[in-house]
Design a protein around this motif. Structure first.
Motif, short mmCIF file in Angstrom:
data_model
loop_
_atom_site.label_atom_id
_atom_site.label_comp_id
_atom_site.label_asym_id
_atom_site.label_seq_id
_atom_site.Cartn_x
_atom_site.Cartn_y
_atom_site.Cartn_z
N PHE B 12 0.88 -1.17 0.00
CA PHE B 12 0.00 0.00 0.00
C PHE B 12 0.92 1.22 0.00
CE2 PHE B 12 -4.09 -2.01 0.87
CZ PHE B 12 -3.68 -3.26 1.31
N ILE B 13 0.85 2.02 -1.05
CA ILE B 13 1.77 3.14 -1.16
C ILE B 13 1.01 4.40 -1.55
CG2 ILE B 13 3.71 1.67 -1.80
CD1 ILE B 13 3.23 2.68 -4.69
N GLN B 14 1.66 5.54 -1.30
CA GLN B 14 1.11 6.82 -1.70
C GLN B 14 1.46 7.09 -3.17
OE1 GLN B 14 -0.72 9.03 0.01
NE2 GLN B 14 -0.68 8.05 2.01
N GLU B 15 0.55 7.74 -3.85
CA GLU B 15 0.82 8.14 -5.24
C GLU B 15 2.12 8.93 -5.28
OE1 GLU B 15 -2.41 10.29 -6.91
OE2 GLU B 15 -1.42 10.63 -8.84
N PRO B 81 -2.24 6.13 -9.87
CA PRO B 81 -3.39 5.26 -9.53
C PRO B 81 -3.60 4.08 -10.47
CG PRO B 81 -3.99 7.53 -9.14
CD PRO B 81 -2.62 7.56 -9.78
N SER B 82 -3.31 4.24 -11.75
CA SER B 82 -3.54 3.14 -12.70
C SER B 82 -2.50 2.02 -12.57
CB SER B 82 -3.55 3.66 -14.13
OG SER B 82 -2.31 4.24 -14.46
N ASP B 83 -1.52 2.19 -11.69
CA ASP B 83 -0.56 1.10 -11.44
C ASP B 83 -1.18 0.02 -10.55
OD1 ASP B 83 2.29 3.35 -11.17
OD2 ASP B 83 1.49 2.27 -12.90
N VAL B 84 -2.34 0.30 -9.99
CA VAL B 84 -3.01 -0.67 -9.13
C VAL B 84 -3.25 -1.97 -9.86
CG1 VAL B 84 -5.23 -1.18 -8.03
CG2 VAL B 84 -4.13 1.01 -7.64
N VAL B 108 -2.40 1.83 -4.75
CA VAL B 108 -1.86 3.19 -4.77
C VAL B 108 -2.91 4.14 -4.20
CG1 VAL B 108 -0.92 5.03 -6.19
CG2 VAL B 108 -0.46 2.64 -6.78
N ILE B 109 -2.53 4.83 -3.15
CA ILE B 109 -3.45 5.74 -2.47
C ILE B 109 -3.24 7.15 -3.04
CG2 ILE B 109 -4.17 6.67 -0.24
CD1 ILE B 109 -2.78 4.11 0.94
N PRO B 110 -4.29 7.74 -3.61
CA PRO B 110 -4.13 9.06 -4.23
C PRO B 110 -3.80 10.14 -3.20
CG PRO B 110 -6.17 8.02 -4.92
CD PRO B 110 -5.61 7.20 -3.79
#
Lengths: 112, 110
Positions: B12-15, B81-84, B108-110
């Protein structure tokens, strides 16, 4: 458009019935594969075929059967002998057994 | 069959952050592949590696074929975000089928 087409996208069957999943490719690839994917797991190889009229068992072939009568088609039959058939099934193809594979969109089979 | 250990299992990561994941095997592999899978779809090939030490990029993605030939790494820079999705490694021993890792789920957390 070149690619791999699996149909249908969703399939429901009653327990004890055989069901056939379709896979067609127009990439002129020699090799084709069937994988099974369960939640939280990687892809496991069911069967693969390197040329027409020839195929080999993968790691989890029991309860499944395939045919390769045409280069572009590699249908998978899930038989009633498969104990746990509900899963996401992926078909893939590659130009040869040692080259990267390209996947279809998958068929989600639910047996009730 | 062969066992591929892929880690981490989930991220879980930040954008905007960079991402690293890896895959290891107990056997020597001749080819490593990296795929991305969106929910309910088939995996899409991202990068293919054929030589030990090879470093290959595809946009913000970079993958490396480990020198020992028993591991491979995938890095994603400046995540969006589209890397999710779920990222899978696949490796091939000599003259054999491809074996897949269990996947790394990326959020990916926006």
């Amino acid at each position: 458009d070149g690619g791999i087409t699996q149909s249908p996208k969703y399939l429901f069957r009653k327990e004890g019935q055989n069901v056939t999943l379709s896979c067609e490719q127009n990439l002129n690839h020699d090799a084709m594969y069937w994988y099974r994917q369960d939640p939280g797991q990687g892809l496991r190889l069911i069967y693969y075929s390197q040329i027409v009229n020839d195929f080999q068992k993968g790691d989890i072939a029991e309860g499944y059967s395939v045919s390769r009568e045409k280069k572009e088609s590699f249908p998978l039959t899930v038989t009633s002998a498969q104990k746990n058939p509900t899963a996401f099934y992926l078909c893939a193809s590659s130009s040869g057994i040692h080259t990267e594979a390209f996947f279809g969109q998958g068929t989600r089979l639910t047996v009730v | 069959g062969q066992q591929l250990n892929q880690s981490p299992q989930s991220m879980f990561i930040q954008e905007g952050e960079d991402v690293s994941m890896n895959c290891t095997s107990s056997s020597i592999f001749n080819t490593w592949l990296w795929y991305k899978q969106d929910p309910g779809e088939g995996p899409v090939l991202l990068i293919a590696l054929y030589k030990a030490g090879e470093l290959t990029s595809n946009g913000r993605l970079t993958a490396q074929f480990g020198i020992t030939r028993k591991d491979s790494f995938l890095n994603i820079s400046a995540s969006i975000p589209s890397d999710v999705g779920i990222y899978f490694c696949a490796g091939q021993p000599t003259g054999n089928q491809f074996y897949f890792g269990t996947g790394t789920s990326l959020t990916v957390i926006p």
